[in-house]
Design an enzyme around this catalytic site. Sequence first.
Site, mmCIF file in Angstrom:
data_model
loop_
_atom_site.group_PDB
_atom_site.id
_atom_site.type_symbol
_atom_site.label_atom_id
_atom_site.label_comp_id
_atom_site.label_asym_id
_atom_site.label_seq_id
_atom_site.Cartn_x
_atom_site.Cartn_y
_atom_site.Cartn_z
ATOM 1 N N HIS A 35 0.813 -1.222 0.000
ATOM 2 C CA HIS A 35 0.000 0.000 0.000
ATOM 3 C C HIS A 35 0.842 1.266 0.000
ATOM 4 O O HIS A 35 0.333 2.342 -0.291
ATOM 5 C CB HIS A 35 -0.926 0.006 1.220
ATOM 6 N N CYS A 36 2.149 1.154 0.306
ATOM 7 C CA CYS A 36 2.932 2.373 0.534
ATOM 8 C C CYS A 36 3.762 2.795 -0.672
ATOM 9 O O CYS A 36 3.540 3.853 -1.249
ATOM 10 C CB CYS A 36 3.831 2.184 1.758
ATOM 11 N N ILE A 37 4.747 1.989 -1.053
ATOM 12 C CA ILE A 37 5.712 2.449 -2.052
ATOM 13 C C ILE A 37 5.065 2.724 -3.411
ATOM 14 O O ILE A 37 5.391 3.727 -4.049
ATOM 15 C CB ILE A 37 6.881 1.441 -2.174
ATOM 16 N N LEU A 70 2.061 3.735 -3.979
ATOM 17 C CA LEU A 70 1.001 4.738 -3.906
ATOM 18 C C LEU A 70 1.445 6.080 -3.339
ATOM 19 O O LEU A 70 1.073 7.139 -3.852
ATOM 20 C CB LEU A 70 -0.157 4.202 -3.069
ATOM 21 N N ASP A 71 2.230 6.055 -2.266
ATOM 22 C CA ASP A 71 2.552 7.307 -1.578
ATOM 23 C C ASP A 71 3.210 8.338 -2.486
ATOM 24 O O ASP A 71 2.835 9.525 -2.461
ATOM 25 C CB ASP A 71 3.449 7.032 -0.364
#
Length: 446
Positions: free
Chosen positions: A283-285, A287-288
């Site tokens: 979910h992080c790399i 999307l952020d």
Amino acid sequence: MPRPRRRTDPAADLSRTLVAAIEANTATVSVIGQGYVGLSVAAAAARAGMRTIGVDLDADRVASLSSGQQVVPGVDDELFVEAFATGRLGFTTDPAVVGDSDVVLICVPTPLIDSRPDLAAIEGAGAAVGRYLMPGTLVILESTTYPGTTEQVLRPLLESHGRVAGADLLLAYSPERINPGDHAHGFAGVPRVVGGLTEHCTAAAAAFYGRLVDIVHPVSSCRAAELAKLLENTYRLVNIALVNELAQLCADQGIDTWEVIDAAATKPFGFQRFEPGPGVGGHCIPLDPAYLTWQSRRDTGRPFRLVELAKDINDQMPSYTARRIMDSLNRRGIAVKGSKLLALGVTYKPDVGDVRESAAIQVLAHLSSWGAKLSFHDPFVTSIDEHGVKLRRRRLTEDLVRDADAVILLTPHATYDLDEIAGWSSLLFDARNATGRRDHPDIEVL
């Protein structure tokens, strides 16, 4: 002559009162959203001594958690067990519990839709919290988002019933820093960044996290804290893209990528090791950094060129990996069409049961489109139904491995006996260099 009465700051009084309650373990905490972020912080607060209620719309999840079953991938099982055993951790689907809470955390998903941030969950949570919120409550947003969300999106929702943030309501942002599957960095050992709407908001939020973690790092504003989170994962995205492109260059020139990385990593300063793979996931790399590029174009009209290029490179890695697998088959006289390929590991990272944005599944989608006959095993995943790939998990046996034209190691979970699997395989394509056997005639490494 009588001395003039000293004027008091209501916000300062609220902050001092709340800090005293936190330090005395009399504060009640509500956590909106019981994914891996919300459940982790709820469990940490309960373990620290505070009565804590986790709120989630998923009634089945709430029922399981209420019975002591840890059903959320990415949450440290030991943390949950310890917290639940205290009797201070409860769960509900009713957001009205916010009305009896001193601290409210919002930990809801913030996905991208058509490359644009989707803040619907924050808006829904903010409206629900605003409906029941009592004066003097501290509200902290933890969801990853672009700078300005706390003040421009969440704040008006909290103030819609007459309260004023910074005066009779405390508001702050603190980005989650949980790395699922990372047992070396437990919840308490990872410093927390905290930025409040005012200095009193920051002080209250810092006091709260000070009970949960060893180090709290205050910053001057919500926006600074929001941007710090995006920088952390953008840094990772860019460096992963660098080694992914390096891997392609090395393959073209007949140079061992991993030998080059090992050599560079001997430098004790100025270099941090990153490794290539079939793509980025979770979910992080993925999307952020997109929040950062979207906001840059929206607010300044300028592209964030380095980040956009890094995203493009990483987005191409699943197709590049699939082509490398096809080339490996071709060198052995096997066409990808009709070949029997066994994939090992389809989650986005080892030892975590999360397939969100999994590059491994995207690799399989390319191979499937070329006519390969796929099967898979993953200890955390029973079935796949994404990107046009529909498969059910096979039992991992010697016969299954030997029957495959190639075994594709995409996500090397710790449960895999790689020496045994390599011994059974006629061809093992190792997309992560997990075997460390780049000179083996039947092993090919990305």
